[in-house]
Design an enzyme around this catalytic site. Structure first.
Site, mmCIF file in Angstrom:
data_model
loop_
_atom_site.group_PDB
_atom_site.id
_atom_site.type_symbol
_atom_site.label_atom_id
_atom_site.label_comp_id
_atom_site.label_asym_id
_atom_site.label_seq_id
_atom_site.Cartn_x
_atom_site.Cartn_y
_atom_site.Cartn_z
ATOM 1 N N SER A 29 -9.767 1.874 2.722
ATOM 2 C CA SER A 29 -8.903 2.636 1.828
ATOM 3 C C SER A 29 -7.861 1.778 1.117
ATOM 4 C CB SER A 29 -8.190 3.718 2.640
ATOM 5 O OG SER A 29 -7.328 3.137 3.613
ATOM 6 N N LYS A 61 0.838 -1.198 0.000
ATOM 7 C CA LYS A 61 0.000 0.000 0.000
ATOM 8 C C LYS A 61 0.872 1.246 0.000
ATOM 9 C CE LYS A 61 -3.897 2.129 2.468
ATOM 10 N NZ LYS A 61 -4.844 2.015 3.610
ATOM 11 N N SER A 83 -10.152 -0.379 7.142
ATOM 12 C CA SER A 83 -9.595 -0.296 5.787
ATOM 13 C C SER A 83 -8.780 -1.498 5.340
ATOM 14 C CB SER A 83 -8.748 0.976 5.654
ATOM 15 O OG SER A 83 -9.576 2.112 5.668
#
Length: 507
Positions: A155, A80, A179
């Site tokens: 997210s 990420k 998330s």
């Protein structure tokens, strides 16, 4: 024979260790897969093919030299883009950091490299981890591999989509209010939020410091546990890092896969099972079937009430924006990142204002304004202070529930994946995606999402997630129960991802 990109992380590592395949071959297979399907999925912001092949070659060299290889050496991973990576652009999904190349690695990155895991690149995300759909990325939305017209959650949607699309067997996400778990649920994979402080936050670009937690994604519970074991542990660089060693989550996953849960007390949280409406029926049906599966494995099923969970949504959306307004103040056009209006005709204050106006997206601005208001003189006690009191009450609800149960369960999300653009104009409709995941985030307790079925209520069959929550530093319970459920579900139905629609004709 399965393609290399279809193997589990555990099987890939075993094949690399015994020499039946090289790490370079594995890396190249995944890079080819990314080339084939990521034009549709858009999971990656950048792919580091040169770095990945070099890391894979180093693993092969170590094996040739007779060195010991760790349990995930040679396995590809997607990172990420909120996790700092030395020499590789890290943007947190925001224009304000576009082009920033960090001079150091996050502790999570360091541990992944030391384990011989091969990082393929950086994945897309909601800007500064603020969102539940990855539509708040400053660059482009990511698409759900199950249905390219739908979101992959957020997210960490880029990381979840990469694993679900077989672009990487593992990925790293971060979880502030759900998330990791929510995107895992809507893409049909496994995602775990560790106990707060069990995984170092050093080198994570901060959204909400008392909530942010890095964690693993995988296609199986065991793969997820193996990655968890790599990244967890005390870090003196992080003042919130827990000094005590964590539980053996890998052993727990292996034990759970034997399918025996006799004597395990499982509590159904009544406040998280749609009693007040708002949950899709297909989600509730899959959850009910999951409860019966756990009962069939010998678990004792009881209902528990955690009344203060009803206030988690309101408390979270005061605490997280308040901390975000403080953390994002560092993006001031002076120290790093974007700088707008620096042409000699503007004051420093004007440059700062122009930079933040151009660099931050709408959702980030919304949360900064909410947080700044909640922290302002005259309102601090009424809003932020009250929210922190609710947070304490939620922690007490967990403590009371765990006095009589070993784990708690609920759906991971009230909904399956929704259409891209469907909720962008309605922030409140977007926020309720985190309804089930917020309590564990506020309390700092661990929780895992495991696929538990498919719902065709809104059109095509789409994944549903089962959330399993455990007490602080009892992450192993999440993995044990999750692995037992996974084994039973797969034995009866086959793996969820075995039914994912074909992407690019590659499967």
């Amino acid at each position: 024979m399965a393609a290399l990109f279809e193997l589990t992380a555990a099987d890939t590592a075993a094949a690399v260790r015994d020499g039946s395949v090289s790490a370079v071959e594995v890396a190249q297979a995944h890079l080819d897969r990314i080339t084939e399907v990521d034009g549709d999925v858009k999971a990656f912001l950048q792919v580091d093919a040169v770095g990945a092949l070099a890391a894979a070659a180093a693993v092969d060299a170590r094996r040739s030299a007779g060195e010991h290889l760790g349990p995930l050496a040679g396995v590809p991973l997607a990172m990420k883009d909120v996790v700092v990576t030395k020499g590789l652009e890290t943007t947190a999904g925001s224009k304000i950091l576009q082009g920033w190349v960090p001079p150091y690695d996050a502790t999570v990155t360091t541990r992944i490299k030391q384990a011989g895991i091969v990082m393929l690149g950086k994945t897309n995300m909601d800007e500064f981890a603020m969102g539940s759909s990855t539509e708040n990325s400053a660059f482009f939305p990511t698409h759900n591999p199950w249905d390219l017209g739908r979101v992959p959650g957020g997210s960490s949607g880029g990381s979840s989509a990469a694993v679900a699309a077989f672009e990487a067997p593992l990925s790293i996400g971060t979880d502030t209010g759900g998330s990791i778990r929510q995107p895992a649920a809507v893409t049909g994979i496994v995602g775990h939020k560790p106990t707060y402080g069990a995984v170092s936050r050093y080198g994570l670009i901060a959204f909400s410091s008392s909530l942010d937690q890095a964690g693993p994604f995988g296609r199986t519970v065991l793969d997820t546990a193996l990655l968890h074991q790599v990244i967890a542990g005390h870090d003196p660089c992080d003042s919130t890092s827990i000094p005590n060693p964590g539980p053996d989550v890998v052993a727990a996953a292996r034990d759970g896969a034997l399918g025996e849960l006799a004597g395990v007390r499982v509590g159904i949280v009544t406040e998280l099972t749609g009693l007040n409406g708002g949950y899709q029926q297909g989600v509730l049906d899959s959850f009910a079937a999951a409860v019966e599966t756990l009962r069939g494995l010998g678990a004792d099923i009881v209902e528990v009430s955690c009344p203060n969970f009803d206030y988690a949504l309101a408390a979270y959306y005061l605490i997280a924006p308040s901390e975000c307004s403080s953390n994002l103040a560092r993006f001031d056009s002076v120290r790093y990142g974007l700088r707008v209006g620096d042409d000699g005709g503007h004051s420093l204050e004007e440059v700062m204002s122009l930079t933040r106006e151009a660099g931050f997206g709408a959702e980030v601005k919304r949360r900064i304004m909410i947080g700044t208001y909640a922290l302002s003189s005259g309102y601090y006690d009424a809003y932020y202070g009250q929210a922190q009191k609710v947070r304490t009450l939620i922690s007490r609800d967990f403590a009371a529930a765990f006095a009589t149960t070993d784990v708690l369960i609920s759906p991971t999300s009230p909904f399956v994946a929704f259409g891209i653009g469907e909720r962008v104009a309605d922030p409140m409709a977007m926020y309720v995606n985190d309804l089930c995941t917020l309590p564990a985030s506020l309390a700092g307790t661990p929780a895992i999402s495991v696929p538990c079925g498919l719902s065709d209520e809104t059109g095509p069959a789409l994944p549903v997630g089962l959330q399993i929550m455990a007490p602080t530093m009892a992450d192993d319970r999440c993995y044990r129960v999750g692995a037992a459920f996974e084994a039973a579900y797969n034995a009866a139905n086959g793996p969820i991802l075995g039914r994912i629609p074909t992407l690019g004709g590659a499967r």
